[in-house]
Each structure stands twice: as C-alpha cells, then as structure tokens.
Design an enzyme around this catalytic site. Structure first.
Site, PDB file in Angstrom:
ATOM      1  N   HIS A  58      61.548  56.817  43.962  1.00 50.66           N
ATOM      2  CA  HIS A  58      60.140  57.224  43.917  1.00 50.66           C
ATOM      3  C   HIS A  58      59.802  57.688  42.507  1.00 50.66           C
ATOM      4  O   HIS A  58      60.673  57.730  41.638  1.00 50.66           O
ATOM      5  CB  HIS A  58      59.834  58.284  44.970  1.00 50.66           C
ATOM      6  CG  HIS A  58      60.554  59.590  44.807  1.00 50.66           C
ATOM      7  ND1 HIS A  58      61.919  59.711  44.916  1.00 50.66           N
ATOM      8  CD2 HIS A  58      60.094  60.845  44.550  1.00 50.66           C
ATOM      9  CE1 HIS A  58      62.259  60.979  44.743  1.00 50.66           C
ATOM     10  NE2 HIS A  58      61.173  61.677  44.500  1.00 50.66           N
ATOM     11  N   HIS A  60      58.691  60.573  41.050  1.00 50.09           N
ATOM     12  CA  HIS A  60      58.778  61.927  40.503  1.00 50.09           C
ATOM     13  C   HIS A  60      59.692  61.975  39.274  1.00 50.09           C
ATOM     14  O   HIS A  60      60.737  61.313  39.224  1.00 50.09           O
ATOM     15  CB  HIS A  60      59.264  62.906  41.567  1.00 50.09           C
ATOM     16  CG  HIS A  60      58.219  63.222  42.599  1.00 50.09           C
ATOM     17  ND1 HIS A  60      58.507  63.686  43.863  1.00 50.09           N
ATOM     18  CD2 HIS A  60      56.864  63.119  42.549  1.00 50.09           C
ATOM     19  CE1 HIS A  60      57.386  63.872  44.540  1.00 50.09           C
ATOM     20  NE2 HIS A  60      56.375  63.532  43.771  1.00 50.09           N
ATOM     21  N   ASP A  62      61.790  64.015  38.052  1.00 43.43           N
ATOM     22  CA  ASP A  62      63.203  64.405  38.141  1.00 43.43           C
ATOM     23  C   ASP A  62      64.082  63.265  38.662  1.00 43.43           C
ATOM     24  O   ASP A  62      65.306  63.395  38.704  1.00 43.43           O
ATOM     25  CB  ASP A  62      63.383  65.672  38.979  1.00 43.43           C
ATOM     26  CG  ASP A  62      62.923  65.527  40.421  1.00 43.43           C
ATOM     27  OD1 ASP A  62      61.937  64.813  40.661  1.00 43.43           O
ATOM     28  OD2 ASP A  62      63.544  66.131  41.319  1.00 43.43           O
ATOM     29  N   HIS A  63      63.451  62.141  39.017  1.00 48.17           N
ATOM     30  CA  HIS A  63      64.192  60.947  39.430  1.00 48.17           C
ATOM     31  C   HIS A  63      63.999  59.771  38.465  1.00 48.17           C
ATOM     32  O   HIS A  63      64.716  58.781  38.569  1.00 48.17           O
ATOM     33  CB  HIS A  63      63.770  60.520  40.843  1.00 48.17           C
ATOM     34  CG  HIS A  63      64.146  61.518  41.895  1.00 48.17           C
ATOM     35  ND1 HIS A  63      65.175  61.322  42.787  1.00 48.17           N
ATOM     36  CD2 HIS A  63      63.637  62.742  42.187  1.00 48.17           C
ATOM     37  CE1 HIS A  63      65.286  62.375  43.578  1.00 48.17           C
ATOM     38  NE2 HIS A  63      64.362  63.248  43.230  1.00 48.17           N
ATOM     39  N   HIS A 115      57.288  61.652  51.597  1.00 50.54           N
ATOM     40  CA  HIS A 115      57.437  62.523  50.417  1.00 50.54           C
ATOM     41  C   HIS A 115      56.469  62.067  49.331  1.00 50.54           C
ATOM     42  O   HIS A 115      55.762  62.877  48.727  1.00 50.54           O
ATOM     43  CB  HIS A 115      58.881  62.452  49.929  1.00 50.54           C
ATOM     44  CG  HIS A 115      59.176  63.300  48.734  1.00 50.54           C
ATOM     45  ND1 HIS A 115      59.166  64.674  48.775  1.00 50.54           N
ATOM     46  CD2 HIS A 115      59.503  62.954  47.457  1.00 50.54           C
ATOM     47  CE1 HIS A 115      59.459  65.139  47.569  1.00 50.54           C
ATOM     48  NE2 HIS A 115      59.674  64.122  46.760  1.00 50.54           N
ATOM     49  N   ASP A 134      64.421  61.472  48.050  1.00 50.50           N
ATOM     50  CA  ASP A 134      63.929  62.731  48.607  1.00 50.50           C
ATOM     51  C   ASP A 134      63.332  62.548  50.000  1.00 50.50           C
ATOM     52  O   ASP A 134      62.502  63.355  50.426  1.00 50.50           O
ATOM     53  CB  ASP A 134      62.885  63.347  47.668  1.00 50.50           C
ATOM     54  CG  ASP A 134      63.511  63.969  46.426  1.00 50.50           C
ATOM     55  OD1 ASP A 134      64.749  63.923  46.285  1.00 50.50           O
ATOM     56  OD2 ASP A 134      62.756  64.494  45.583  1.00 50.50           O
ATOM     57  N   HIS A 172      69.318  65.509  46.147  1.00 48.31           N
ATOM     58  CA  HIS A 172      69.510  66.883  45.671  1.00 48.31           C
ATOM     59  C   HIS A 172      70.639  67.582  46.421  1.00 48.31           C
ATOM     60  O   HIS A 172      70.920  67.274  47.575  1.00 48.31           O
ATOM     61  CB  HIS A 172      68.233  67.713  45.880  1.00 48.31           C
ATOM     62  CG  HIS A 172      67.087  67.314  45.012  1.00 48.31           C
ATOM     63  ND1 HIS A 172      66.831  67.898  43.791  1.00 48.31           N
ATOM     64  CD2 HIS A 172      66.128  66.379  45.200  1.00 48.31           C
ATOM     65  CE1 HIS A 172      65.744  67.349  43.265  1.00 48.31           C
ATOM     66  NE2 HIS A 172      65.301  66.417  44.095  1.00 48.31           N
TER      67      HIS A 172
END
Length: 257
Positions: A58, A60, A62-63, A115, A134, A172
């Site tokens: 996805h 975001h 942090d990915h 998400h 996520d 995570h």
C-alpha cells in the site's frame, strides 16, 4: 513447501518489517515494503544480491519510503496496487486481484481494501507464504483509515481462508501490544494464553514474533473471530449481531485501547 523462495526479515524504521525475497531457481531478488533504503542495501550487500523488484502492499510512506532510492540504485521495478498507482512512488507494474510471476514463482495479488482503499497482499501458494502489509497483523489488524469496516472484515476473511499452514509475514512488530488487547476480549482462549508466553520470551530477547501462520491467527486473533460468543459478550454485542458489527466494535475498542 517450495524452498527455492528464500525470505529474510529486514527491520526498518521503528517497528516496520520489510522482507527480502530471493528466488534461488531464477536468481531474482525482491523487497516487500521497504520503509527506508539503508537496511535494505545492507541486507542485499550481506547476501551479494542485486535488487530486481520492489513490492508495495500500500501507499503509506513507512512502506514505500525506500522505493525511489532503491529504484535509482539498482534500476529495480516497482510493483504495487493498481488502485493506488498514483500514490506509489516509482510504480512500474500495477496489480490488483491477479496472478503475476516472480521468477519461477506464482504470486497472487489479493485485493484487501480497508486500511487503505487500494491495499493488496502478496500470496505465494507454492512457498506457502503471504505478505499482509497492514491488513493482518499477528493477533491484530490494521486501522481502518480509508476503507470501511465492511471492506476490512471482508479482506481479513479472505486471508483467513488461505491454507492454515501459510506463513504470514506482516508489516509491523505489534504482536505484544495486540495480545494485551486480545486478552481483554477473549481471556479464556488457551491458544492465546500459550502464545502470550512465547511472545514474551521472544521479545525479552529482542527477537521477532513473525512469521505467524494463518492457522495460528484463526485460533487466537480476535479480529478473525467476531463470531465467538465470549468475544461478543465482551464487546457488548448480542448473538444476533452480524460479524461486521462485532468486528467494528473490536476495531473501535483497539483504536481506543
């Protein structure tokens, strides 16, 4: 289980996991959800690999934070969700609910909105592995930021139906905190109690709790178990409530936990 797909966990940022994939039969290497560049480069150099593909579940940051730096360094191709193609840095190959070949391995992109509206999970049937980003965590699930509770429950249900020995590689290291919440809604679950002890031992040694398996998650992840009477009672939902309603109560409860 097909052993020609090697999977190595690469910690990124504070609690993210990226995953280094290497197909020994074709020599191809990929990275799933690189939150940053440096740990991925270190992992590649330690193995002597070059990077061929970047796979994002996805959009975001942090990915995807490592996408452009890694793409520039290795001339790697970026694979990501079709619905979110305008939000995936450097995307070359958009996928949604379709099969694709990673070297000699079939990869099934499973569309799992909730998400985010475009989230996908990557399932390797022969290797019995799924990368859930996520959507699914161990003993938990992602927050519902962009989609609906109905979508998220549907996405989790689809993952729960994968073969029970499928290893789930999640986005995570949230397992210990997820267990604390799960204990409040299903405190008499013996599988959960046993897993709690294992996770405490792993985290005391600063070791990862991942991978988990779909079978394990089906036995103790409350977000896959809204039909359980004890859980319904503890989130104040009647027997007649549908699973989406109970799931939403669980998710709201965890959001405020």
């Amino acid at each position: 289980m097909d052993s020609s797909l090697q999977i190595e966990l690469v910690p990124c940022l504070r609690d993210n996991y990226a995953y280094l994939l290497h197909d020994t039969s074709s020599g191809l290497t990929g990275i799933v959800d690189p939150g940053e560049v440096a740990p991925v480069v270190a992992a590649l150099e330690a193995k002597g690999y070059k990077l061929d593909y970047i796979l994002n579940t996805h959009h975001h940051a942090d990915h995807t934070g490592g996408n452009l730096g890694l793409k520039k360094r290795y001339n790697a191709k970026v694979v990501g969700p079709k619905v979110d193609k305008d939000r995936i840095p450097g995307i070359d190959i958009p996928l949604s609910d379709e099969s694709w070949k990673f070297g000699n391995h079939e990869l099934k992109a499973i569309f799992t909105p909730g998400h985010t509206v475009g989230h996908v999970c990557y399932y390797f049937p022969e290797a019995k592995a799924v990368f859930t980003g996520d959507t699914l965590f161990s003993v938990g699930c992602g927050r519902v930021f962009e989609g609906t509770m109905d979508q998220m429950w549907s996405s989790l249900s689809a993952l729960s139906l994968l073969p029970e020995d499928t290893r789930a590689y999640v986005g995570h290291e949230y397992t210990a905190s997820n267990i604390k919440f799960a204990m409040t809604v299903e405190p008499n679950n013996q599988a959960l109690l046993a897993h709690k002890q294992q996770v405490e031992q792993l985290r005391q040694k600063d070791q990862p709790t991942i991978p988990t398996t779909i079978g394990q998650e089906n036995s103790f992840n409350p977000f896959l178990r809204p039909f359980v009477e004890e859980i319904r009672r503890n989130v104040s939902k009647p027997a007649a409530a549908d699973n989406v309603e109970v799931f939403a109560a669980l998710r709201h409860g965890k959001d405020n936990f």
